[in-house]
Design a protein around this motif. Structure first.
Motif, PDB file in Angstrom:
ATOM      1  N   HIS A  22      -3.491   1.759   2.428  1.00 53.15           N
ATOM      2  CA  HIS A  22      -2.420   1.196   3.248  1.00 53.15           C
ATOM      3  C   HIS A  22      -1.164   1.101   2.381  1.00 53.15           C
ATOM      4  CE1 HIS A  22      -0.074  -1.627   5.616  1.00 53.15           C
ATOM      5  NE2 HIS A  22      -0.859  -1.307   6.626  1.00 53.15           N
ATOM      6  N   PRO A  23      -0.002   1.492   2.907  1.00 55.14           N
ATOM      7  CA  PRO A  23       1.231   1.454   2.107  1.00 55.14           C
ATOM      8  C   PRO A  23       1.531   0.083   1.508  1.00 55.14           C
ATOM      9  CG  PRO A  23       1.621   2.591   4.181  1.00 55.14           C
ATOM     10  CD  PRO A  23       0.227   2.022   4.251  1.00 55.14           C
ATOM     11  N   CYS A  24       1.151  -0.963   2.183  1.00 49.28           N
ATOM     12  CA  CYS A  24       1.384  -2.309   1.658  1.00 49.28           C
ATOM     13  C   CYS A  24       0.642  -2.514   0.338  1.00 49.28           C
ATOM     14  CB  CYS A  24       0.947  -3.347   2.686  1.00 49.28           C
ATOM     15  SG  CYS A  24       1.339  -5.028   2.214  1.00 49.28           S
ATOM     16  N   ALA A  25      -0.557  -1.981   0.248  1.00 45.83           N
ATOM     17  CA  ALA A  25      -1.347  -2.129  -0.978  1.00 45.83           C
ATOM     18  C   ALA A  25      -0.656  -1.427  -2.143  1.00 45.83           C
ATOM     19  CB  ALA A  25      -2.760  -1.583  -0.781  1.00 45.83           C
ATOM     20  N   SER A  26      -0.260  -0.187  -1.942  1.00 41.39           N
ATOM     21  CA  SER A  26       0.367   0.536  -3.052  1.00 41.39           C
ATOM     22  C   SER A  26       1.772   0.032  -3.356  1.00 41.39           C
ATOM     23  CB  SER A  26       0.376   2.041  -2.783  1.00 41.39           C
ATOM     24  OG  SER A  26       1.065   2.350  -1.610  1.00 41.39           O
ATOM     25  N   GLU A  47      -3.752   8.528 -10.128  1.00 40.50           N
ATOM     26  CA  GLU A  47      -3.721   8.672  -8.672  1.00 40.50           C
ATOM     27  C   GLU A  47      -2.846   7.592  -8.041  1.00 40.50           C
ATOM     28  OE1 GLU A  47      -6.470   9.126  -4.701  1.00 40.50           O
ATOM     29  OE2 GLU A  47      -7.460   8.601  -6.572  1.00 40.50           O
ATOM     30  N   TYR A  48      -2.904   6.383  -8.566  1.00 40.79           N
ATOM     31  CA  TYR A  48      -2.023   5.318  -8.070  1.00 40.79           C
ATOM     32  C   TYR A  48      -0.559   5.752  -8.234  1.00 40.79           C
ATOM     33  CZ  TYR A  48       0.891   1.209  -7.981  1.00 40.79           C
ATOM     34  OH  TYR A  48       1.920   0.328  -7.709  1.00 40.79           O
ATOM     35  N   LEU A  49      -0.202   6.224  -9.426  1.00 40.15           N
ATOM     36  CA  LEU A  49       1.181   6.629  -9.685  1.00 40.15           C
ATOM     37  C   LEU A  49       1.624   7.774  -8.787  1.00 40.15           C
ATOM     38  CD1 LEU A  49       1.226   6.407 -13.565  1.00 40.15           C
ATOM     39  CD2 LEU A  49       2.301   4.833 -11.928  1.00 40.15           C
TER      40      LEU A  49
END
Length: 65
Positions: A22-26, A47-49
């Motif tokens: 979800h965009p909020c998480a990232s 992957e997070y970056l």
């Protein structure tokens, strides 16, 4: 205490990875990780970056050790 919330956001990432998070998480994980002293570890997750928005983590780069 922010550490549990960092864990909650990280756990919310589907098993297929950050591309389906979800965009909020990232977008907000870096903020909470920085406050909890966990930003260095988060920024090692390539992957997070790749999937996080720059506005989500760039403001917190000054606290990276």
């Amino acid at each position: 205490m922010r550490v549990p919330f960092v864990d909650v956001l990280t756990a919310s990432v589907p098993e297929h990875g950050w591309s389906r998070a979800h965009p909020c998480a990232s977008d907000h994980l870096a903020h909470h990780a920085a406050e909890a002293g966990h930003l260095d570890a988060l920024l090692q997750d390539a992957e997070y970056l790749l999937h996080a928005t720059s506005r989500g983590f760039i403001p917190y780069l000054p606290v990276v050790r």
